[in-house]
Design a protein around this motif. Structure first.
Motif, PDB file in Angstrom:
ATOM      1  N   GLU A  10       0.824  -1.212   0.000  1.00  0.00           N
ATOM      2  CA  GLU A  10       0.000   0.000   0.000  1.00  0.00           C
ATOM      3  C   GLU A  10       0.859   1.262   0.000  1.00  0.00           C
ATOM      4  OE1 GLU A  10      -2.376  -0.080   3.445  1.00  0.00           O
ATOM      5  OE2 GLU A  10      -0.684   0.167   4.793  1.00  0.00           O
ATOM      6  N   ALA A  11       2.142   1.105   0.239  1.00  0.00           N
ATOM      7  CA  ALA A  11       3.005   2.284   0.161  1.00  0.00           C
ATOM      8  C   ALA A  11       3.001   2.866  -1.242  1.00  0.00           C
ATOM      9  CB  ALA A  11       4.432   1.912   0.568  1.00  0.00           C
ATOM     10  N   VAL A  12       2.614   2.066  -2.208  1.00  0.00           N
ATOM     11  CA  VAL A  12       2.638   2.551  -3.580  1.00  0.00           C
ATOM     12  C   VAL A  12       1.632   3.681  -3.790  1.00  0.00           C
ATOM     13  CG1 VAL A  12       0.914   1.039  -4.636  1.00  0.00           C
ATOM     14  CG2 VAL A  12       2.924   1.702  -5.929  1.00  0.00           C
ATOM     15  N   LEU A  13       0.564   3.703  -2.967  1.00  0.00           N
ATOM     16  CA  LEU A  13      -0.417   4.776  -3.121  1.00  0.00           C
ATOM     17  C   LEU A  13       0.217   6.127  -2.846  1.00  0.00           C
ATOM     18  CD1 LEU A  13      -3.529   3.212  -1.376  1.00  0.00           C
ATOM     19  CD2 LEU A  13      -2.999   3.297  -3.790  1.00  0.00           C
ATOM     20  N   GLN A  15       3.365   6.764  -3.061  1.00  0.00           N
ATOM     21  CA  GLN A  15       4.322   7.024  -4.129  1.00  0.00           C
ATOM     22  C   GLN A  15       3.619   7.675  -5.316  1.00  0.00           C
ATOM     23  OE1 GLN A  15       6.313   3.385  -5.241  1.00  0.00           O
ATOM     24  NE2 GLN A  15       6.431   2.732  -3.119  1.00  0.00           N
ATOM     25  N   MET A  16       2.430   7.140  -5.645  1.00  0.00           N
ATOM     26  CA  MET A  16       1.679   7.678  -6.781  1.00  0.00           C
ATOM     27  C   MET A  16       1.260   9.105  -6.508  1.00  0.00           C
ATOM     28  SD  MET A  16      -1.033   5.043  -8.278  1.00  0.00           S
ATOM     29  CE  MET A  16      -0.779   3.326  -8.157  1.00  0.00           C
ATOM     30  N   LYS A  17       0.799   9.325  -5.283  1.00  0.00           N
ATOM     31  CA  LYS A  17       0.308  10.661  -4.933  1.00  0.00           C
ATOM     32  C   LYS A  17       1.423  11.687  -5.080  1.00  0.00           C
ATOM     33  CE  LYS A  17      -2.772  10.164  -1.447  1.00  0.00           C
ATOM     34  NZ  LYS A  17      -3.313  10.334  -0.094  1.00  0.00           N
ATOM     35  N   ILE A  18       2.602  11.322  -4.548  1.00  0.00           N
ATOM     36  CA  ILE A  18       3.717  12.262  -4.612  1.00  0.00           C
ATOM     37  C   ILE A  18       4.052  12.577  -6.061  1.00  0.00           C
ATOM     38  CG2 ILE A  18       6.167  12.542  -4.107  1.00  0.00           C
ATOM     39  CD1 ILE A  18       5.718  10.897  -1.594  1.00  0.00           C
ATOM     40  N   LYS A  19       4.046  11.535  -6.894  1.00  0.00           N
ATOM     41  CA  LYS A  19       4.393  11.754  -8.291  1.00  0.00           C
ATOM     42  C   LYS A  19       3.382  12.664  -8.976  1.00  0.00           C
ATOM     43  CE  LYS A  19       7.314   7.971  -9.650  1.00  0.00           C
ATOM     44  NZ  LYS A  19       8.526   8.682 -10.019  1.00  0.00           N
ATOM     45  N   THR A  20       2.089  12.449  -8.707  1.00  0.00           N
ATOM     46  CA  THR A  20       1.092  13.278  -9.384  1.00  0.00           C
ATOM     47  C   THR A  20       1.193  14.720  -8.901  1.00  0.00           C
ATOM     48  OG1 THR A  20      -0.510  12.590  -7.739  1.00  0.00           O
ATOM     49  CG2 THR A  20      -0.583  11.493  -9.874  1.00  0.00           C
ATOM     50  N   MET A  21       1.496  14.882  -7.618  1.00  0.00           N
ATOM     51  CA  MET A  21       1.595  16.254  -7.134  1.00  0.00           C
ATOM     52  C   MET A  21       2.786  16.958  -7.758  1.00  0.00           C
ATOM     53  SD  MET A  21       0.365  15.896  -3.225  1.00  0.00           S
ATOM     54  CE  MET A  21       1.022  17.434  -2.718  1.00  0.00           C
ATOM     55  N   LYS A  22       3.831  16.168  -8.030  1.00  0.00           N
ATOM     56  CA  LYS A  22       5.005  16.797  -8.627  1.00  0.00           C
ATOM     57  C   LYS A  22       4.713  17.246 -10.043  1.00  0.00           C
ATOM     58  CE  LYS A  22       9.789  15.803  -9.515  1.00  0.00           C
ATOM     59  NZ  LYS A  22      10.550  14.675  -9.986  1.00  0.00           N
ATOM     60  N   VAL A  82      -0.922  21.190  -4.200  1.00  0.00           N
ATOM     61  CA  VAL A  82      -1.389  20.671  -5.485  1.00  0.00           C
ATOM     62  C   VAL A  82      -1.457  21.827  -6.466  1.00  0.00           C
ATOM     63  CG1 VAL A  82      -3.262  19.516  -6.666  1.00  0.00           C
ATOM     64  CG2 VAL A  82      -2.711  18.903  -4.318  1.00  0.00           C
TER      65      VAL A  82
END
Lengths: 237, 416
Positions: A10-13, A15-22, A82
């Motif tokens: 679930e850590a991948v969620l 990871q995804m969030k951070i990437k989208t915010m970037k 965001v």
């Protein structure tokens, strides 16, 4: 497969969030309706800042143009880390002429042009890492608060556009309707849309599962939203 | 990009939930992660997978007499809290078992390319659904290095070199509990320097993001990770822990002093899973796509450096293709016509032959008939003659008889 213990997938969620915010988001919204229905005010109210075209070109005399023009204005707004690149496309001149035949053509052309642009970028051999997305994500259509039915112009426009873009119909300046009038107006509009097989956002075909459908059904009951816009603050109580 | 205005908001709008919206969409669909394990038979690939994902994947140990390398892919659905993961583990069966290992890397490269191809096909379709496409592209390749303690095998170098431009390679030292501590450090340095000197590009843990830069940087120092896998539990103190029990002691899998398993798990799953997926899509897949399209003859700019319209390229290709088809059709038609002519000629010949035969037979028949007729006439004449003779003879006989009977009568009368 059964997991016997914590793995940490679930850590991948995060990871995804951070990437989208970037990378940030792009959102393109189009407002369509006759002049004087409060489109610019509405958009400013929605985004709590002066995002509309009028606001960014202050002091210009507003004349209704002879043909439908499309004017886009882009701003970058940020909230809690965001970043969003918001583009508001206005359509002055829509429905304002004496003869409004085919006034939807420039709009359809614009929308298709954005699709075309994206497609071209997508097909290129050496693609950009992030293709700039100028496609119109939502089209807010302002229905004048007559209280009766949808006019032929409204029906024609929504019928054509709901095929190529997400159309969100709203009843503009709804403070001119009483609650009963409003309820009846909404009812009639819903019937009208159904009779003419116009599928507005959220479209039933795109419901993903039962939960989605339940959520969207509740929204569909309230369409079209009766809205009031105000970008000036007054003391309340 | 250029002159975008920044606006400040006078209140809370609510689009800060956008990342959550996006993430929720991914979780409801479930997402894919595909790992390729490259290593010799018996090096511990299956055990490590079981240990990493804390489960028991169904598999039987492979034999050593495989004729060649083949890839076996198995997909599983794992669920942890609200995250659904579609995990595919691809195994290289028979790697390193053959006497001649020249072509060992080929099936692996073919498999990786095949997954890229499948994705490309879907992307190029007119009516496509990338939205719920089951992505089978390999996101991470765990390369299992045998714990010899010396250096990389040439097979390892060759294979990794072939794979480094197609997939994210994470080298690991398998069965690391067989290497002593002092040897391990030397072994790791040797491996890394060999990789560098041979130009093998392994996966770089990303250090551009503040949240993960530090942990990635510290972890990278320990590459290649020396791992031990075990699904069996041994009592350590008053807790059960995954470990391997030897007569001389216990190797604990999750003890960072014993091996780098925890580091591998952190890097692979908990910190960089999404980055691995992104790199696969934006780097390796794009490279494949570019090469493939260029191979097929597409270009972005024509010889005059004007950007090619894809439509024009498609039209040109289409016309070319149609031209080919037309040519083929004409060829076939010509061949067909020729064949027909040949057959016709053959048949005509045959017909002529038959006619001749028929005529010949007819003539023969006529001749025979004539002969027979002549014979018949002859015989008839003979018969006639014979009849005449017979008649004459009979007449004579009857005359003679009559004369004889008259004579007898006369004699009788005389006697009286």
């Amino acid at each position: 497969c059964q997991l016997f213990g914590y793995v940490g997938i679930e850590a991948v969620l995060d990871q995804m969030k951070i990437k989208t915010m970037k990378t940030g988001f792009e959102f393109n919204i189009m407002v369509v309706g006759q002049s004087g229905l409060g489109k610019s005010t509405m958009v400013n109210t929605l985004f709590k800042s002066k995002v509309s075209r009028k606001a960014s070109q202050p002091g210009q005399e507003e004349r209704i143009p002879k043909t439908v023009q499309l004017q886009s204005v882009t701003h970058v707004i940020e909230e809690k880390g965001v970043k969003m690149k918001l583009t508001v496309t206005d359509t002055p001149g829509f429905g304002d002429q004496i003869n409004n035949e085919n006034c939807w053509d420039p709009i359809i052309k614009y929308i298709n042009e954005q699709y075309e642009r994206y497609l071209r970028e997508e097909i290129v051999i050496t693609r950009k890492r992030k293709i700039p997305d100028t496609r119109v994500h939502g089209c807010v259509y302002f229905v004048p608060p007559t209280g009766h039915w949808l006019r032929p112009l409204d029906l024609e426009f929504m019928r054509r556009l709901s095929r190529i873009v997400n159309v969100v119909p709203v009843i503009a300046k709804a403070d001119t309707l009483t609650l009963e009038e409003r309820a009846e107006f909404k009812q009639r509009i819903q019937e009208d849309l159904k009779t003419h097989a116009i599928s507005v956002y959220p479209q039933e075909d795109f419901d993903q599962d039962l939960d989605d459908r339940a959520l969207n059904d509740r929204i569909r009951e309230k369409i079209p939203f009766a809205v009031v816009g105000a970008d000036q603050e007054h003391q309340v109580n | 990009s250029d002159d975008l205005r920044n606006l400040s908001l006078s209140g809370h709008v609510g689009f800060d939930s956008l990342p959550d919206q996006l993430v929720n969409k991914s979780t409801s669909q479930g997402f894919c992660f595909n790992i390729l394990c490259v290593g010799e038979t018996g090096i511990g690939k299956s055990t490590l997978m079981d240990t990493l994902f804390n489960t028991k994947f169904e598999s039987e140990p492979a034999t050593h007499n495989e004729p060649g390398v083949r890839l076996k892919a198995r997909s599983y659905e794992l669920q942890e809290s609200n995250v659904r993961l579609k995990l595919t583990i691809v195994d290289t069966v028979g790697f390193g078992d053959q006497i001649n290992k020249d072509d060992s890397y080929k099936p692996i490269v073919e498999y990786i390319d095949a997954q890229f191809e499948a994705y490309l096909q879907e992307e190029l379709k007119i009516k496509r659904s990338l939205f719920n496409y089951h992505d089978t592209r390999i996101h991470a390749c765990l390369y299992f290095i045998a714990p010899t303690g010396h250096s990389l095998k040439s097979l390892d170098l060759v294979t990794m070199k072939k794979l480094d431009s197609k997939v994210n390679i994470i080298p690991i030292i398998a069965k690391a509990d067989t290497i002593a501590k002092n040897e391990l450090h030397k072994f790791k340095s040797k491996i890394m320097s060999e990789l560098v000197s041979n130009g093998v590009q392994i996966y770089q843990f990303p250090t551009d993001e503040e949240t993960v830069a530090e942990i990635n940087a510290t972890m990278s120092v320990h590459l290649p990770f020396a791992v031990v896998g075990s699904t069996e539990e041994v009592k350590i103190g008053n807790k059960m822990a995954k470990a391997r029990q030897y007569p001389w002691g216990v190797v604990q899998v999750e003890n960072e002093n014993h091996c780098d398993f925890v580091k591998l798990r952190e890097m692979l799953i908990r910190v960089n899973m999404e980055d691995l997926r992104e790199q696969t899509h934006t780097r390796h897949y794009e490279l494949y796509r570019r090469c493939k399209l260029e191979e097929m003859g597409f270009k972005d700019t024509d010889p005059d450096s004007k950007p090619f319209s894809l439509q024009e390229t498609y039209e040109a290709k289409r016309n070319e293709f149609l031209g080919e088809l037309q040519k083929k059709e004409d060829e076939m038609r010509q061949m067909f016509v020729m064949r027909v002519k040949e057959k016709e000629a053959e048949l005509k010949e045959a017909e002529k032959d038959l006619h001749e035969k028929f005529d010949h037979l007819k003539r023969t028949h006529q001749e025979e008939k004539k002969k027979v007729e002549d014979k018949k006439k002859e015989l008839e004449e003979e018969l006639n003659n014979f009849q005449k003779k017979k008649a004459a003879a009979q007449l004579l006989q009857s005359q003679a008889q009559q004369a004889g009977s008259q004579q007898t009568k006369k004699d009788k009368d005389k006697k009286k």
